[in-house]
Design an enzyme around this catalytic site. Structure first.
Site, short mmCIF file in Angstrom:
data_model
loop_
_atom_site.label_atom_id
_atom_site.label_comp_id
_atom_site.label_asym_id
_atom_site.label_seq_id
_atom_site.Cartn_x
_atom_site.Cartn_y
_atom_site.Cartn_z
N CYS A 116 -73.07 82.54 78.33
CA CYS A 116 -73.34 83.41 77.17
C CYS A 116 -74.80 83.83 77.08
O CYS A 116 -75.13 84.80 76.39
CB CYS A 116 -72.92 82.73 75.88
SG CYS A 116 -71.21 82.20 75.90
N HIS A 142 -76.10 86.04 69.62
CA HIS A 142 -74.86 85.85 70.37
C HIS A 142 -73.78 85.49 69.35
O HIS A 142 -74.01 84.64 68.48
CB HIS A 142 -75.04 84.72 71.38
CG HIS A 142 -73.74 84.25 71.97
ND1 HIS A 142 -72.79 85.12 72.43
CD2 HIS A 142 -73.24 83.00 72.15
CE1 HIS A 142 -71.75 84.44 72.87
NE2 HIS A 142 -72.00 83.15 72.71
N ASN A 168 -65.87 86.08 70.76
CA ASN A 168 -66.99 85.67 71.61
C ASN A 168 -66.86 86.38 72.96
O ASN A 168 -65.96 86.05 73.75
CB ASN A 168 -66.94 84.14 71.78
CG ASN A 168 -68.08 83.61 72.64
OD1 ASN A 168 -68.80 84.38 73.26
ND2 ASN A 168 -68.22 82.30 72.67
O1 UT7 Z 1 -70.50 80.83 73.34
C1 UT7 Z 1 -70.74 79.45 73.35
C2 UT7 Z 1 -69.43 78.78 73.49
N1 UT7 Z 1 -68.70 78.35 72.38
C3 UT7 Z 1 -69.11 78.05 71.13
O2 UT7 Z 1 -70.18 78.30 70.68
C4 UT7 Z 1 -68.09 77.34 70.29
C5 UT7 Z 1 -68.71 76.30 69.40
N2 UT7 Z 1 -67.73 75.57 68.63
C6 UT7 Z 1 -66.96 76.14 67.67
O3 UT7 Z 1 -67.10 77.31 67.41
C7 UT7 Z 1 -66.00 75.26 66.90
O4 UT7 Z 1 -66.18 73.91 67.27
C8 UT7 Z 1 -64.51 75.66 67.12
C9 UT7 Z 1 -64.24 76.97 66.42
C10 UT7 Z 1 -64.19 75.76 68.59
C11 UT7 Z 1 -63.60 74.60 66.48
O5 UT7 Z 1 -63.92 74.42 65.12
P1 UT7 Z 1 -64.01 72.94 64.51
O6 UT7 Z 1 -64.25 73.10 63.08
O7 UT7 Z 1 -65.02 72.20 65.33
O8 UT7 Z 1 -62.54 72.41 64.75
P2 UT7 Z 1 -62.09 71.07 65.48
O9 UT7 Z 1 -62.37 71.12 66.92
O10 UT7 Z 1 -62.63 69.96 64.68
O11 UT7 Z 1 -60.49 71.13 65.29
C12 UT7 Z 1 -59.90 70.84 64.05
C13 UT7 Z 1 -58.40 70.91 64.19
C14 UT7 Z 1 -57.82 70.09 65.32
O12 UT7 Z 1 -56.66 69.47 64.82
P3 UT7 Z 1 -56.66 67.89 64.51
O13 UT7 Z 1 -56.96 67.26 65.83
O14 UT7 Z 1 -57.73 67.70 63.49
O15 UT7 Z 1 -55.28 67.68 64.00
C15 UT7 Z 1 -57.39 71.14 66.35
O16 UT7 Z 1 -56.29 70.75 67.10
O17 UT7 Z 1 -57.96 72.25 64.40
C16 UT7 Z 1 -57.02 72.28 65.46
N3 UT7 Z 1 -57.11 73.57 66.13
C17 UT7 Z 1 -56.42 74.67 65.72
N4 UT7 Z 1 -55.56 74.87 64.72
C18 UT7 Z 1 -55.06 76.11 64.56
C19 UT7 Z 1 -57.86 73.91 67.21
N5 UT7 Z 1 -57.69 75.21 67.50
C20 UT7 Z 1 -56.81 75.70 66.60
C21 UT7 Z 1 -56.24 76.97 66.39
N6 UT7 Z 1 -55.37 77.12 65.35
N7 UT7 Z 1 -56.53 78.03 67.16
#
Ligand code: UT7
Length: 326
Positions: free
Chosen positions: A112, A253, A283
């Site tokens: 990125c 970004h 993204n």
């Molecule tokens: O360009 C650089 C690369 N990437 C980034 O900058 C990404 C940086 N990280 C993020 O943006 C965030 O960490 C995410 C958006 C990827 C995730 O958000 P989060 O608040 O950290 O969520 P999490 O990983 O804590 O997931 C919470 C829950 C999980 O369920 P459990 O295990 O708590 O039951 C996931 O399984 O949300 C679940 N989950 C979803 N639910 C519905 C993960 N993806 C999805 C989805 N829809 N698409």
């Protein structure tokens, strides 16, 4: 040393738009989850047969036109991408051939941060006088590198290309004031595509395990991103003896609106100063900064004399900033 300046910008996104509701029909997700966690509503997805270099060339043509340059004027092409047409050769050589340019061309692998890395390389070549017209592109076709069954990643990314033409500035006060680049390979494991390299050559077994797709520890990426982006913007301002109040626009970004908001809050920069489009693109990795810059310029928000702070971070982790007086 001459001051390097961005003489033109351009962008391209494929015609097909996929909404969160569309995704919720094929995977276990909701518009509410995606929008509240990321700020994304829709993303562009390339058509079958549309290649990374096609996206890049469309953006490049727009940037050339704005700069009043022709492909034959280019003396260097730098493409930031991790989703090239082929693993070898570079995306940049396809861009060169499709544009009909004759100059050297290479890719930069900084995920990125690829377009900021590319911009920094262009700045070095132009400011030393070695090159006079450099095309910098950030392009990704990540829709072919995500596992469409993995809701943790597939909802986040989109396809697009952004381009910048960099050349000498005829006014020393206008142009790229500084670029700052960083990387920390100690945290490389938090965002990878495991297969296709020397660790996991592509075998039937690797493919069966889905190792050809993007794997991400979102929470860890989030933490490093917030910390690093704040630091690298402060570093840019300090190097130019400026304060946050001197910044007219932030071109971030766009990985997650919560990352952007947290960084702005820590820097005490009001959100109105950020040019935002994550809701429409998701993204787009290395394309994100140049397409946002182009929207700012063509939309009339970025004007002559404005101070623009660009920042990006991605897999590596690799990150950087560019401070520009437009
Ligand atoms: O360009 C650089 C690369 N990437 C980034 O900058 C990404 C940086 N990280 C993020 O943006 C965030 O960490 C995410 C958006 C990827 C995730 O958000 P989060 O608040 O950290 O969520 P999490 O990983 O804590 O997931 C919470 C829950 C999980 O369920 P459990 O295990 O708590 O039951 C996931 O399984 O949300 C679940 N989950 C979803 N639910 C519905 C993960 N993806 C999805 C989805 N829809 N698409």
């Amino acid at each position: 040393m001459v001051r390097a300046r961005i003489l033109g910008t351009g962008r391209y996104a494929p015609a097909k738009v996929v909404s969160n509701e569309d995704l919720s029909k094929t995977i276990d997700t909701t518009d509410e989850w995606i929008y509240s966690r990321t700020g994304i509503k829709t993303r562009h997805i390339a058509a079958e047969g549309e290649q990374t270099s096609d996206l890049a060339v469309a953006a490049a043509k727009n940037a050339l036109e704005m700069a009043g340059k022709k492909a034959s004027d280019l003396d260097l092409i730098v493409v930031g991408t991790i989703s090239s047409d082929l693993h070898m050769p570079s995306c940049a050589v396809y861009v060169q051939a499709k544009l009909g340019a004759k100059c050297p061309a290479f890719d930069v692998s900084a995920a990125c941060a690829g377009s900021i890395y590319g911009l920094s390389i262009a700045e070095q070549f132009v400011s030393t006088g070695a090159k006079k017209c450099v095309l910098v592109i950030g392009v990704e076709l990540l829709s072919r590198l995500v596992d469409w069954k993995d809701r943790n990643t597939c909802v986040l990314f989109g396809d697009a290309a952004g381009a910048m033409i960099v050349g000498p500035s005829n006014d020393d006060r206008r142009g790229i004031l500084s670029t700052h680049l960083h990387a920390d390979g100690n945290v490389a494991d938090i965002l990878t595509i495991p297969a296709g390299g020397s660790v996991h050559p592509i075998t039937a077994q690797a493919v069966e395990q889905g190792l050809q797709y993007i794997k991400m520890n979102g929470r860890e990426v989030y933490k490093v991103a917030v910390r690093s982006l704040e630091e690298v913007v402060r570093e840019a301002l300090a190097a130019n003896k400026m304060s946050v109040s001197d910044v007219t626009h932030v071109v971030p970004h766009q990985a997650n609106i919560r990352i952007i908001d947290t960084v702005l809050e820590r820097l005490e920069i009001p959100r109105e100063k950020a040019i935002l489009n994550i809701d429409r693109y998701g993204n787009t990795s290395s394309a994100s900064v140049p397409i946002t810059l182009d929207e700012g310029v063509r939309g009339g928000r970025i004007r002559e004399g404005d101070v623009v702070a660009m920042m990006a971070i991605g897999a590596g982790m690799a990150w950087g900033s560019a401070l520009v007086r437009w």
